[in-house]
Design a protein around this motif. Structure first.
Motif, mmCIF file in Angstrom:
data_model
loop_
_atom_site.group_PDB
_atom_site.id
_atom_site.type_symbol
_atom_site.label_atom_id
_atom_site.label_comp_id
_atom_site.label_asym_id
_atom_site.label_seq_id
_atom_site.Cartn_x
_atom_site.Cartn_y
_atom_site.Cartn_z
ATOM 1 N N ALA A 293 -6.028 19.850 -15.289
ATOM 2 C CA ALA A 293 -6.950 20.443 -16.271
ATOM 3 C C ALA A 293 -6.460 20.161 -17.685
ATOM 4 O O ALA A 293 -7.250 19.844 -18.577
ATOM 5 C CB ALA A 293 -7.062 21.952 -16.029
ATOM 6 N N LEU A 294 -5.152 20.248 -17.881
ATOM 7 C CA LEU A 294 -4.584 19.981 -19.211
ATOM 8 C C LEU A 294 -4.798 18.516 -19.594
ATOM 9 O O LEU A 294 -5.194 18.208 -20.726
ATOM 10 C CB LEU A 294 -3.084 20.342 -19.213
ATOM 11 N N ALA A 295 -4.586 17.611 -18.642
ATOM 12 C CA ALA A 295 -4.809 16.185 -18.914
ATOM 13 C C ALA A 295 -6.263 15.944 -19.298
ATOM 14 O O ALA A 295 -6.561 15.177 -20.224
ATOM 15 C CB ALA A 295 -4.430 15.359 -17.689
ATOM 16 N N ASP A 296 -7.160 16.621 -18.609
ATOM 17 C CA ASP A 296 -8.592 16.473 -18.892
ATOM 18 C C ASP A 296 -8.892 16.985 -20.304
ATOM 19 O O ASP A 296 -9.593 16.338 -21.080
ATOM 20 C CB ASP A 296 -9.399 17.254 -17.845
ATOM 21 N N GLN A 297 -8.303 18.140 -20.630
ATOM 22 C CA GLN A 297 -8.515 18.710 -21.964
ATOM 23 C C GLN A 297 -7.974 17.787 -23.061
ATOM 24 O O GLN A 297 -8.519 17.718 -24.156
ATOM 25 C CB GLN A 297 -7.828 20.073 -22.035
ATOM 26 N N LEU A 298 -6.915 17.055 -22.740
ATOM 27 C CA LEU A 298 -6.328 16.119 -23.701
ATOM 28 C C LEU A 298 -7.083 14.784 -23.724
ATOM 29 O O LEU A 298 -6.735 13.874 -24.479
ATOM 30 C CB LEU A 298 -4.849 15.868 -23.354
ATOM 31 N N GLY A 299 -8.085 14.670 -22.859
ATOM 32 C CA GLY A 299 -8.922 13.462 -22.831
ATOM 33 C C GLY A 299 -8.321 12.298 -22.066
ATOM 34 O O GLY A 299 -8.723 11.150 -22.258
ATOM 35 N N VAL A 300 -7.350 12.584 -21.197
ATOM 36 C CA VAL A 300 -6.674 11.486 -20.501
ATOM 37 C C VAL A 300 -6.678 11.643 -18.964
ATOM 38 O O VAL A 300 -5.802 11.116 -18.287
ATOM 39 C CB VAL A 300 -5.218 11.291 -21.015
ATOM 40 N N LEU A 301 -7.665 12.348 -18.445
ATOM 41 C CA LEU A 301 -7.704 12.549 -16.987
ATOM 42 C C LEU A 301 -7.725 11.205 -16.236
ATOM 43 O O LEU A 301 -6.937 10.989 -15.313
ATOM 44 C CB LEU A 301 -8.918 13.392 -16.583
ATOM 45 N N ASP A 302 -8.614 10.297 -16.637
ATOM 46 C CA ASP A 302 -8.715 9.019 -15.931
ATOM 47 C C ASP A 302 -7.461 8.175 -16.106
ATOM 48 O O ASP A 302 -6.986 7.547 -15.167
ATOM 49 C CB ASP A 302 -9.946 8.231 -16.412
ATOM 50 N N LEU A 303 -6.932 8.204 -17.310
ATOM 51 C CA LEU A 303 -5.706 7.440 -17.562
ATOM 52 C C LEU A 303 -4.572 7.963 -16.671
ATOM 53 O O LEU A 303 -3.876 7.187 -16.005
ATOM 54 C CB LEU A 303 -5.314 7.557 -19.043
ATOM 55 N N VAL A 304 -4.407 9.272 -16.629
ATOM 56 C CA VAL A 304 -3.337 9.852 -15.808
ATOM 57 C C VAL A 304 -3.599 9.549 -14.333
ATOM 58 O O VAL A 304 -2.688 9.195 -13.590
ATOM 59 C CB VAL A 304 -3.209 11.377 -16.048
ATOM 60 N N ARG A 305 -4.843 9.618 -13.933
ATOM 61 C CA ARG A 305 -5.152 9.395 -12.521
ATOM 62 C C ARG A 305 -4.885 7.957 -12.082
ATOM 63 O O ARG A 305 -4.350 7.719 -10.998
ATOM 64 C CB ARG A 305 -6.618 9.758 -12.248
ATOM 65 N N HIS A 306 -5.223 7.002 -12.927
ATOM 66 C CA HIS A 306 -5.153 5.603 -12.497
ATOM 67 C C HIS A 306 -3.928 4.823 -12.969
ATOM 68 O O HIS A 306 -3.522 3.862 -12.326
ATOM 69 C CB HIS A 306 -6.429 4.872 -12.915
ATOM 70 N N GLU A 307 -3.363 5.226 -14.096
ATOM 71 C CA GLU A 307 -2.278 4.424 -14.683
ATOM 72 C C GLU A 307 -0.876 4.926 -14.368
ATOM 73 O O GLU A 307 0.099 4.218 -14.567
ATOM 74 C CB GLU A 307 -2.430 4.376 -16.217
ATOM 75 N N THR A 308 -0.758 6.182 -13.938
ATOM 76 C CA THR A 308 0.582 6.738 -13.753
ATOM 77 C C THR A 308 1.114 6.481 -12.349
ATOM 78 O O THR A 308 0.359 6.164 -11.426
ATOM 79 C CB THR A 308 0.604 8.266 -14.024
ATOM 80 N N LEU A 309 2.419 6.642 -12.208
ATOM 81 C CA LEU A 309 3.056 6.441 -10.911
ATOM 82 C C LEU A 309 3.916 7.659 -10.589
ATOM 83 O O LEU A 309 4.912 7.923 -11.243
ATOM 84 C CB LEU A 309 3.924 5.173 -10.951
ATOM 85 N N THR A 310 3.461 8.409 -9.584
ATOM 86 C CA THR A 310 4.173 9.619 -9.159
ATOM 87 C C THR A 310 4.723 9.438 -7.748
ATOM 88 O O THR A 310 5.691 10.059 -7.347
ATOM 89 C CB THR A 310 3.207 10.837 -9.183
ATOM 90 N N CYS A 311 4.074 8.559 -6.998
ATOM 91 C CA CYS A 311 4.350 8.343 -5.573
ATOM 92 C C CYS A 311 5.803 7.905 -5.326
ATOM 93 O O CYS A 311 6.296 6.991 -5.975
ATOM 94 C CB CYS A 311 3.390 7.279 -5.061
#
Ligand code: ZN
Length: 228
Positions: free
Chosen positions: A173-191
């Motif tokens: 929700a915070l990422a979405d509020q910061l306008g970066v939900l898609d970026l965080v979802r597709h560009e980051t690596l947590t796995c």
């Protein structure tokens, strides 16, 4: 939204969901943001490349620091390819993905690095709510280390932990509020298996991330609003 702080901030940055959210959180609050990525012998060096790319895209200063000695200090499933990762925290013990001293070393090195550059705000994405059983993600540890760093270097560091009391759903929700939900979802690596974006789907990090995202998207479509 808070007004932009005239000071500089350093984000401890892995290129994962949490620290990327923290990077944009810091960008919203500080005049100048730096991101420091640690290479510590993790199995997937793709992490460092991923962090570099996100930092470049975010237009922040980026640097990497090699502290791979920590993989020689202890055996754990994040740095030792012969150990299979625990799917979940064993009862009464720490998961074998715990790297003893990791956040202690990260934040101590980050503080020295920051001091050299006249930075006293340090941001880390640790969370006590979703801490996966890692003691060095807890608030008491961070507060205690903050005092230690200030005492040890005669400085006034402020350790910021924007995710400390929120769970994975709220982090989305915070990422979405910061306008970066898609970026965080597709560009980051947590796995833990080194697969970017939605990941392998079955390691503990993927489970936690996916469960939070599903919950967030369901709440969002139901009209739920989050305040931070
Ligand atoms: Zn995974």
């Amino acid at each position: 939204m808070q007004s932009v702080n005239k000071e500089k901030a350093l984000v401890v940055f892995s290129g994962g969901q949490d620290s990327t959210t923290c990077l944009y959180w810091a960008k919203q609050r500080f005049r100048e943001v730096w991101a420091l990525t640690f290479s510590y012998g993790q199995k997937h060096s793709a992490e460092v490349e991923c962090a570099r790319r996100i930092a470049h895209q975010a237009q922040v200063h980026w640097d990497t620091m090699d502290i791979s000695f920590i993989s020689q200090l202890s055996r754990n499933a994040l740095t030792d390819t012969t150990i299979n990762m625990d799917e979940r925290q064993p009862q009464g013990g720490l998961p074998n993905t715990f790297v003893p001293g990791r956040n202690l070393f990260f934040l101590s090195v980050a503080a020295v690095y920051a001091r050299e550059r006249g930075i006293n705000h340090i941001v880390t994405g640790v969370s006590q709510t979703d801490y996966s059983g890692y003691p060095d993600c807890r608030d008491a540890f961070i507060k205690s280390l903050n005092v230690t760093l200030n005492e040890g270097m005669e400085e006034q560091f402020i350790l910021h932990t924007p995710l400390m009391w929120i769970d994975k759903c709220e982090t989305w929700a915070l990422a979405d509020q910061l306008g970066v939900l898609d970026l965080v979802r597709h560009e980051t690596l947590t796995c833990y298996n080194g697969i970017q974006g939605d990941g392998c789907g079955h390691c503990p990090a993927c489970h936690l991330r996916r469960e939070g995202l599903d919950r967030y998207l369901a709440l969002k479509s139901a009209g739920h609003t989050f305040t931070f």
